[in-house]
Design an enzyme around this catalytic site. Structure first.
Site, PDB file in Angstrom:
ATOM      1  N   ASP A  31      54.045 -30.324 -37.109  1.00 17.60           N
ATOM      2  CA  ASP A  31      54.660 -31.276 -36.175  1.00 17.60           C
ATOM      3  C   ASP A  31      53.705 -31.603 -35.034  1.00 17.60           C
ATOM      4  O   ASP A  31      53.609 -32.744 -34.580  1.00 17.60           O
ATOM      5  CB  ASP A  31      55.940 -30.686 -35.582  1.00 17.60           C
ATOM      6  CG  ASP A  31      57.052 -30.619 -36.633  1.00 17.60           C
ATOM      7  OD1 ASP A  31      56.794 -31.050 -37.786  1.00 17.60           O
ATOM      8  OD2 ASP A  31      58.150 -30.134 -36.307  1.00 17.60           O
ATOM      9  N   ASP A  35      52.380 -35.203 -33.894  1.00 18.92           N
ATOM     10  CA  ASP A  35      52.598 -35.747 -32.546  1.00 18.92           C
ATOM     11  C   ASP A  35      51.285 -36.214 -31.928  1.00 18.92           C
ATOM     12  O   ASP A  35      51.247 -37.230 -31.223  1.00 18.92           O
ATOM     13  CB  ASP A  35      53.247 -34.700 -31.642  1.00 18.92           C
ATOM     14  CG  ASP A  35      54.693 -34.451 -32.066  1.00 18.92           C
ATOM     15  OD1 ASP A  35      55.273 -33.427 -31.632  1.00 18.92           O
ATOM     16  OD2 ASP A  35      55.234 -35.278 -32.842  1.00 18.92           O
ATOM     17  N   SER A  80      82.789 -51.207 -54.450  1.00 19.01           N
ATOM     18  CA  SER A  80      83.143 -49.800 -54.303  1.00 19.01           C
ATOM     19  C   SER A  80      83.221 -49.160 -55.683  1.00 19.01           C
ATOM     20  O   SER A  80      83.089 -49.836 -56.694  1.00 19.01           O
ATOM     21  CB  SER A  80      84.449 -49.664 -53.542  1.00 19.01           C
ATOM     22  OG  SER A  80      85.401 -50.490 -54.137  1.00 19.01           O
ATOM     23  N   GLU A 117      74.342 -38.631 -59.505  1.00 20.89           N
ATOM     24  CA  GLU A 117      73.813 -38.545 -58.135  1.00 20.89           C
ATOM     25  C   GLU A 117      74.897 -37.975 -57.234  1.00 20.89           C
ATOM     26  O   GLU A 117      76.074 -38.151 -57.525  1.00 20.89           O
ATOM     27  CB  GLU A 117      73.507 -39.956 -57.596  1.00 20.89           C
ATOM     28  CG  GLU A 117      72.532 -40.748 -58.404  1.00 20.89           C
ATOM     29  CD  GLU A 117      72.516 -42.232 -58.002  1.00 20.89           C
ATOM     30  OE1 GLU A 117      73.101 -42.606 -56.973  1.00 20.89           O
ATOM     31  OE2 GLU A 117      71.910 -43.000 -58.751  1.00 20.89           O
ATOM     32  N   LYS A 119      77.569 -38.020 -54.414  1.00 25.24           N
ATOM     33  CA  LYS A 119      78.285 -39.070 -53.681  1.00 25.24           C
ATOM     34  C   LYS A 119      78.156 -38.703 -52.212  1.00 25.24           C
ATOM     35  O   LYS A 119      78.768 -37.763 -51.722  1.00 25.24           O
ATOM     36  CB  LYS A 119      79.752 -39.132 -54.103  1.00 25.24           C
ATOM     37  CG  LYS A 119      80.564 -40.089 -53.254  1.00 25.24           C
ATOM     38  CD  LYS A 119      81.300 -41.070 -54.112  1.00 25.24           C
ATOM     39  CE  LYS A 119      82.055 -42.183 -53.421  1.00 25.24           C
ATOM     40  NZ  LYS A 119      82.102 -42.340 -52.039  1.00 25.24           N
ATOM     41  N   ASP A 121      78.401 -38.682 -48.339  1.00 27.00           N
ATOM     42  CA  ASP A 121      79.528 -39.018 -47.469  1.00 27.00           C
ATOM     43  C   ASP A 121      79.031 -39.611 -46.159  1.00 27.00           C
ATOM     44  O   ASP A 121      78.963 -38.944 -45.134  1.00 27.00           O
ATOM     45  CB  ASP A 121      80.358 -37.766 -47.225  1.00 27.00           C
ATOM     46  CG  ASP A 121      81.767 -38.116 -46.820  1.00 27.00           C
ATOM     47  OD1 ASP A 121      82.527 -37.198 -46.496  1.00 27.00           O
ATOM     48  OD2 ASP A 121      82.101 -39.314 -46.796  1.00 27.00           O
ATOM     49  N   TYR A 229      70.031 -46.034 -53.142  1.00 29.69           N
ATOM     50  CA  TYR A 229      70.470 -45.822 -54.524  1.00 29.69           C
ATOM     51  C   TYR A 229      70.363 -47.047 -55.423  1.00 29.69           C
ATOM     52  O   TYR A 229      70.624 -46.958 -56.611  1.00 29.69           O
ATOM     53  CB  TYR A 229      71.864 -45.203 -54.607  1.00 29.69           C
ATOM     54  CG  TYR A 229      72.915 -45.817 -53.731  1.00 29.69           C
ATOM     55  CD1 TYR A 229      73.350 -47.110 -53.936  1.00 29.69           C
ATOM     56  CD2 TYR A 229      73.481 -45.080 -52.685  1.00 29.69           C
ATOM     57  CE1 TYR A 229      74.321 -47.666 -53.138  1.00 29.69           C
ATOM     58  CE2 TYR A 229      74.455 -45.636 -51.872  1.00 29.69           C
ATOM     59  CZ  TYR A 229      74.875 -46.929 -52.101  1.00 29.69           C
ATOM     60  OH  TYR A 229      75.823 -47.479 -51.310  1.00 29.69           O
ATOM     61  N   LYS A 317      85.300 -37.033 -57.683  1.00 29.91           N
ATOM     62  CA  LYS A 317      85.519 -36.418 -56.371  1.00 29.91           C
ATOM     63  C   LYS A 317      85.654 -34.901 -56.483  1.00 29.91           C
ATOM     64  O   LYS A 317      86.265 -34.394 -57.421  1.00 29.91           O
ATOM     65  CB  LYS A 317      86.791 -36.991 -55.734  1.00 29.91           C
ATOM     66  CG  LYS A 317      86.695 -38.453 -55.360  1.00 29.91           C
ATOM     67  CD  LYS A 317      85.630 -38.656 -54.310  1.00 29.91           C
ATOM     68  CE  LYS A 317      85.778 -39.917 -53.496  1.00 29.91           C
ATOM     69  NZ  LYS A 317      86.884 -39.996 -52.611  1.00 29.91           N
ATOM     70  N   CYS A 411     123.313 -35.957 -41.733  1.00 30.78           N
ATOM     71  CA  CYS A 411     122.103 -36.773 -41.806  1.00 30.78           C
ATOM     72  C   CYS A 411     121.436 -36.884 -40.432  1.00 30.78           C
ATOM     73  O   CYS A 411     122.102 -37.243 -39.459  1.00 30.78           O
ATOM     74  CB  CYS A 411     122.454 -38.170 -42.337  1.00 30.78           C
ATOM     75  SG  CYS A 411     121.069 -39.311 -42.204  1.00 30.78           S
ATOM     76  N   CYS A 414     121.887 -40.855 -39.398  1.00 31.75           N
ATOM     77  CA  CYS A 414     123.185 -41.527 -39.202  1.00 31.75           C
ATOM     78  C   CYS A 414     124.339 -40.534 -39.083  1.00 31.75           C
ATOM     79  O   CYS A 414     125.483 -40.939 -38.895  1.00 31.75           O
ATOM     80  CB  CYS A 414     123.450 -42.508 -40.337  1.00 31.75           C
ATOM     81  SG  CYS A 414     123.895 -41.678 -41.878  1.00 31.75           S
ATOM     82  N   CYS A 427     121.716 -37.923 -48.060  1.00 35.80           N
ATOM     83  CA  CYS A 427     122.653 -38.540 -47.135  1.00 35.80           C
ATOM     84  C   CYS A 427     123.570 -39.427 -47.966  1.00 35.80           C
ATOM     85  O   CYS A 427     123.118 -40.171 -48.836  1.00 35.80           O
ATOM     86  CB  CYS A 427     121.896 -39.362 -46.104  1.00 35.80           C
ATOM     87  SG  CYS A 427     122.932 -40.539 -45.221  1.00 35.80           S
ATOM     88  N   CYS A 433     123.297 -46.091 -43.660  1.00 38.95           N
ATOM     89  CA  CYS A 433     122.354 -45.242 -42.928  1.00 38.95           C
ATOM     90  C   CYS A 433     121.121 -46.084 -42.602  1.00 38.95           C
ATOM     91  O   CYS A 433     120.464 -46.603 -43.507  1.00 38.95           O
ATOM     92  CB  CYS A 433     121.969 -44.032 -43.773  1.00 38.95           C
ATOM     93  SG  CYS A 433     120.626 -43.076 -43.062  1.00 38.95           S
TER      94      CYS A 433
HETATM   95  S1  IVH Z   1      76.560 -46.831 -55.858  1.00 36.21           S
HETATM   96  C1  IVH Z   1      79.071 -50.400 -57.090  1.00 36.21           C
HETATM   97  N1  IVH Z   1      75.805 -44.390 -55.346  1.00 36.21           N
HETATM   98  O1  IVH Z   1      80.319 -44.952 -52.186  1.00 36.21           O
HETATM   99  C2  IVH Z   1      78.141 -49.319 -56.747  1.00 36.21           C
HETATM  100  N2  IVH Z   1      77.431 -45.372 -53.920  1.00 36.21           N
HETATM  101  O2  IVH Z   1      82.851 -46.390 -53.260  1.00 36.21           O
HETATM  102  C3  IVH Z   1      78.418 -48.714 -55.429  1.00 36.21           C
HETATM  103  N3  IVH Z   1      78.182 -43.942 -52.099  1.00 36.21           N
HETATM  104  O3  IVH Z   1      80.138 -48.024 -50.595  1.00 36.21           O
HETATM  105  C4  IVH Z   1      77.339 -47.984 -54.833  1.00 36.21           C
HETATM  106  N4  IVH Z   1      76.925 -42.221 -52.596  1.00 36.21           N
HETATM  107  O4  IVH Z   1      78.670 -46.235 -49.713  1.00 36.21           O
HETATM  108  C5  IVH Z   1      76.594 -45.404 -54.978  1.00 36.21           C
HETATM  109  N5  IVH Z   1      75.037 -42.228 -55.018  1.00 36.21           N
HETATM  110  C6  IVH Z   1      75.818 -43.246 -54.645  1.00 36.21           C
HETATM  111  C7  IVH Z   1      76.671 -43.170 -53.507  1.00 36.21           C
HETATM  112  C8  IVH Z   1      77.464 -44.260 -53.193  1.00 36.21           C
HETATM  113  C9  IVH Z   1      77.826 -42.708 -51.751  1.00 36.21           C
HETATM  114  C10 IVH Z   1      79.190 -44.780 -51.399  1.00 36.21           C
HETATM  115  C11 IVH Z   1      78.703 -46.164 -51.082  1.00 36.21           C
HETATM  116  C12 IVH Z   1      79.756 -47.116 -51.564  1.00 36.21           C
HETATM  117  C13 IVH Z   1      80.875 -46.198 -51.912  1.00 36.21           C
HETATM  118  C14 IVH Z   1      81.529 -46.721 -53.179  1.00 36.21           C
END
Ligand code: IVH
Length: 670
Positions: A31, A35, A80, A117, A119, A121, A229, A317, A411, A414, A427, A433
């Site tokens: 680092d 710098d 989405s 990959e 997901k 957050d 992605y 999920k 109830c 009511c 009820c 009611c």
């Molecule tokens: S692919 C149609 N890859 O999840 C393809 N999305 O519900 C959509 N997200 O708005 C994107 N990790 O913000 C993709 N490895 C990943 C992701 C990812 C998180 C989010 C992304 C998107 C939401 C979809």
């Protein structure tokens, strides 16, 4: 060496270290050394401002770029993902794709290749590069339009301001997820506490809040990161797979999550899911599942989209997180059908990214099963979008003053008498009611029922309070004058509402049946009833026996339907609704039955092998004349049709006094 050359050399060197550090997580210098290089460059640029360029590492934060927060249209919508919650969902996902591909291509693929990959957050962003230079950053917004936040995006340290390598399209749009690491999140909240400011509920909110700051300095101080992605506008490069495209992103210097992996079939997906799940806690950032994407771009194209999600990808999920909190109180809510549901009022607690204050307790039996008392410490479970649940009670920690949960005598809304004859206490006041009335009207106007727009809960509460609505039919007698006298209504909204009420009169039979809110009659049953009876009058007169002829209608539902229409108050209400002018076209799927047919409304069981017809054809033939075909032989069976090599059923039929017919005898009667 001349100054310009020196400056360019320093920049190139720093960028290489950035890539090694941020993209590859493999720093090549300390680092301190970094710098030193950085301040050397800063000093030279200060001395020779004519050589400053927008993509210099020193220029992430610069007056040359501001956040305009103007609305930008996404060239390709930011969609989405649909969600899966268990193995079955993922298996179905692959099966669906295989069937679709084989059907469209005439192929016989048995397994597919996916990229798995994490997901992430965080929040989605779009970053546009023109001629390799970062020119725009934008939020996802509603998927079609987002907000322009270029200055803020430039401050994210792992996003390159300019791309490296070859084959960079003139215009390239990269998509990814902005994250705040767990460490950074803790640091931010610590600082917020010290400054007496509001803390963030979770890293995702923190990332989102930090990204939408007016002042890019604040965004920069929050230490955000991005993982990319996907990208668009790169068709010219003719990549064959998603995996290849991820490699290309890396070559251009863009950060790609290093957990991404190629996997085979849903089995490979699940293996990845388990492995990543085990490491979830030790990852430096929050993830809430895994995304599986079909690897082959041609296959992606073939399978396409359904509404706003690609068919070729799914988010698997992680199961909900469980957390402990305190039960502060229990409230009793009254539902549409009068069911009294105990609701746990909890000390607010964060579960999988959402603050939970309430949880369902279902009924008193559930409270007993849990051995729950007010004041207890409880474990809360939240899965996806499902209402949180109390899963266990930590009775060891029960405080001395914990108090019993008592069902009210009458109830809570009511004060009518409660019916205790079933597990679910109800009820008995029906639409008298206010709580049942409100819920019934909400159901009646809902999109899939009568589809009346513009009647929110607040408005309905007022209409009920004023006694202008005492049953659904009253909706059709509301006047403009009445509606305008309600606070915060305008001519426009009132006329929209009246129009919507008027338009709802033209409906469909199954929608109307559904909107009546008969217990256990959901959309599917309503559709079956409409198809079977074809008109409302026959349904109103139906006996329990005739209702039992409909597939999927069991004795309990049949009883609910019959007693609903037998109740004088309901008869009156249905008449009033029809008098308002509610109408529907003839039912498309209705098959008129010959009520004189010998098999009309008869229950028939088939046994043995039929010779002139298949089992399925026989079943359809019988159903077409209004018979119910069942597998189970009982006293209630009218006929047993006996094919070749019958089993034990013939003997049983004789002992039950059920009439047996040979295949020929049966067909002669048809
Ligand atoms: S692919 C149609 N890859 O999840 C393809 N999305 O519900 C959509 N997200 O708005 C994107 N990790 O913000 C993709 N490895 C990943 C992701 C990812 C998180 C989010 C992304 C998107 C939401 C979809």
């Amino acid at each position: 060496m001349d100054v310009e050359k020196k400056i360019i050399q320093l920049r190139t060197e720093i960028k290489q270290h950035d890539v090694a550090y941020y993209r590859d997580s493999q720093p090549t210098i300390s680092d301190k050394q970094y710098d030193e290089l950085f301040s050397k460059l800063q000093k030279l640029e200060q001395q020779y401002p004519e050589f400053i360029s927008a993509d210099s590492p020193t220029q992430r934060l610069t007056a040359a770029f501001t956040n305009k927060f103007t609305i930008v249209e996404h060239e390709v919508p930011m969609l989405s993902l649909s969600n899966g919650f268990d193995e079955e969902d993922i298996k179905d996902f692959e099966t669906r794709l295989i069937e679709l591909l084989n059907k469209k291509n005439g192929s016989i693929i048995e397994e597919l290749n996916f990229v798995a990959e994490p997901k992430l957050d965080g929040v989605a962003i779009s970053v546009i590069y023109e001629k390799g230079q970062l020119v725009q950053g934008a939020t996802r917004g509603d998927g079609f339009r987002g907000e322009e936040i270029t200055a803020n995006v430039r401050t994210i340290r792992n996003i390159p301001l300019s791309l490296e390598g070859e084959n960079i399209p003139d215009r390239l749009e990269v998509r990814g997820e902005v994250l705040m690491s767990k460490k950074q999140f803790a640091r931010c909240n610590q600082q917020a506490l010290e400054n007496n400011e509001k803390t963030f509920a979770n890293p995702r909110n923190a990332a989102s809040g930090s990204l939408r700051q007016l002042d890019p300095k604040i965004t920069q101080s929050r230490g955000l990161a991005v993982y990319c992605y996907s990208f668009i506008n790169a068709e010219v490069l003719e990549f064959k797979t998603h995996w290849e495209s991820l490699q290309q992103l890396k070559i251009w210097g863009l950060p790609v999550n290093n957990e991404a992996c190629q996997v085979k079939g849903f089995k490979g997906c699940l293996e990845y899911f388990l492995q990543l799940g085990e490491r979830r806690e030790v990852l430096p950032y929050e993830i809430d599942g895994v995304v599986y994407k079909l690897n082959d771009f041609t296959q992606q194209k073939t399978t396409g989209f359904v509404s706003r999600s690609p068919r070729w990808a799914i988010a698997h999920k992680f199961p909900a997180k469980e957390v402990t909190t305190e039960l502060l109180d229990v409230e009793f809510q009254v539902g549409r059908t009068g069911a009294i549901t105990p609701v746990a009022k909890l000390k607010p607690v964060e579960v999988a990214g959402v603050t939970v204050r309430n949880a369902t307790l279902h009924n008193m039996a559930e409270i007993e099963r849990l051995n729950l008392k007010i004041g207890d410490f409880v474990v809360i479970h939240r899965a996806g979008d499902v209402i949180p649940k109390v899963v266990t009670v930590l009775t060891d920690l029960r405080p001395e003053n914990a108090s019993a949960i008592v069902l009210p005598n009458d109830c809570p809304v009511c004060h009518a008498h409660l019916d205790h004859s079933e597990i679910i206490v109800r009820c008995t006041a029906g639409l008298n009611c206010p709580a049942q009335l409100l819920e019934s009207i909400k159901h009646f106007v809902s999109r899939r029922a009568m589809n009346i727009d513009g009647l929110g809960e607040k408005m309905l509460e007022k209409l009920i309070e004023k006694k202008w609505i005492m049953s659904p039919a009253d909706l059709y007698h509301l006047t403009q004058e009445q509606l305008l006298s309600i606070e915060r209504t305008g001519t426009k909204s009132v006329s929209n509402l009246l129009n919507s009420i008027e338009n709802s009169k033209k409906t469909q039979l199954h929608r109307f049946i559904y909107s009546l809110g008969i217990r256990e009659v959901g959309e599917t049953t309503a559709q079956l009833l409409a198809d079977y009876f074809g008109n409302l009058e026959s349904l109103r007169m139906a006996t329990v026996d005739s209702l039992l002829h409909i597939d999927d209608v069991g004795p309990i539902v049949a009883e609910h339907i019959q007693s609903f229409f037998a109740e004088p108050r309901n008869q009156q209400e249905v008449d009033r609704l029809l008098e308002c002018g509610i109408h529907w076209p003839a039912v498309k799927n209705w098959k008129m039955h010959d009520t004189e047919h010998p098999f009309y409304q008869k229950t028939v069981v088939l046994t043995g092998t039929l010779t002139s017809i298949t089992r399925e054809e026989a079943k359809q033939k019988l159903q077409a004349v209004g018979a119910k075909v069942s597998n189970a032989l009982s006293k209630k069976t009218d006929y047993l049709i006996v094919g070749e090599d019958p089993g034990s059923k013939v003997k049983k039929a004789q002992s039950l006094n059920v009439q047996c017919l040979t295949e020929d005898e049966w067909l002669n009667k048809m």
